[in-house]
Write an enzyme that holds these catalytic residues in place. Sequence first.
Site, PDB file in Angstrom:
ATOM      1  N   LYS A  79      74.796  -8.417 -34.878  1.00 19.35           N
ATOM      2  CA  LYS A  79      73.563  -9.064 -35.335  1.00 19.35           C
ATOM      3  C   LYS A  79      72.388  -8.755 -34.430  1.00 19.35           C
ATOM      4  O   LYS A  79      71.269  -8.619 -34.906  1.00 19.35           O
ATOM      5  CB  LYS A  79      73.759 -10.582 -35.438  1.00 19.35           C
ATOM      6  N   LYS A 100      81.641  -3.873 -47.764  1.00 20.73           N
ATOM      7  CA  LYS A 100      81.873  -5.243 -48.210  1.00 20.73           C
ATOM      8  C   LYS A 100      80.740  -5.707 -49.141  1.00 20.73           C
ATOM      9  O   LYS A 100      79.581  -5.389 -48.905  1.00 20.73           O
ATOM     10  CB  LYS A 100      81.929  -6.135 -46.960  1.00 20.73           C
ATOM     11  N   LYS A 136      76.246 -10.840 -49.513  1.00 20.86           N
ATOM     12  CA  LYS A 136      75.440 -11.821 -50.231  1.00 20.86           C
ATOM     13  C   LYS A 136      73.956 -11.557 -50.097  1.00 20.86           C
ATOM     14  O   LYS A 136      73.152 -12.116 -50.807  1.00 20.86           O
ATOM     15  CB  LYS A 136      75.804 -13.253 -49.805  1.00 20.86           C
TER      16      LYS A 136
END
Length: 331
Positions: free
Chosen positions: A116, A198, A201
Amino acid sequence: MDNNGRKIIYSGIQPTGCVTIGNYIGAINNWKKLQENNDCIYGIANMHALTVRQDPAEFRARVKSFFAQYLACGLDPDKSIIYIQSDVAEHAELTWVLNCFTYLGELSRMTQFKDKSAKNEDNINSGLLTYPILMAADILLYKTDLVPVGIDQKQHLELTRDIAARFNNIYGDVFTVPEPYIPEQGAKITSLQNPLEKMSKSDPDPNGMVSIIDAPDVIMRKFKRAVTDSGTGIYVSPEKPGITNLLTIYSVFADCPIREAEGRFEGKGYGEFKTAVGEAVVDVLKPVNERYKDLMNNKDYLDKIAAEGADKARYIAKKTMSKVMRKVGFR
Ligand code: TRP
């Protein structure tokens, strides 16, 4: 552990982007099964989501929408505690105490922190670093036995266990040391546009992911456009990541073992197959979508359920917190 073999289960989801069919398969669908025989607490981790910049109005609306989506999927406020993290101030309180029992080296080793901070170079705030301590507080406040999480959160859970054990070592038996619970149906769903990644979202390409509240025609369109692999043949294989992903989705939504699904589509073309996958998903999500719309039209009810969830969570959290305060020597 509670009586009758019931376990205390805690899990949470960050309200960022939207709830995808990947979250449905990997998390919510399992949570729904677990609530039948356990004491489950499911949180909307909006405090965690503040580690990236949020527009306040949009953020508040998204949290409410996630809450309604939880309910629409069948998480039942009569069986589980369903609440919004920031409604329970004890999360922040316990986080401070646990901060003082967590080493900088442990935090900076977390792979998610490294990922991150590489992605958010302009906003590497302390919250990104201490994120797992807040997660530990979530879990430890409720005397959690089991934490259903995806593999990406396992390292955070290990840290939670270390913090809990360290604290107990100093102060006696205060926290339950939780176990990870990686569900059987942990199938990883990948992007419809890039089957090697993946399903995210917050995918900037909306065709890559399917939200559980996408309209039926949108869902059908996304599946018809899904990227497939070269050649023909509908079977699971590392050489066929696109087809494998679609078969996995079909298997869950049509509730049919994957081998049987392969048989059903033997000799069929990709086009026909993709339509069938879309239809299986729509069959399950159409009623979810309808319940979601009803809930969003009934804000008073949603607010009431959220307040009741927060009251139930706070009741437990307060007990743990006052024990912690006593132990560390606060008044
Ligand atoms: N960090 C988790 C995630 O990104 C969400 C989360 C917050 C969580 N608190 C939790 C998961 C407590 C399990 C238990 O997916």
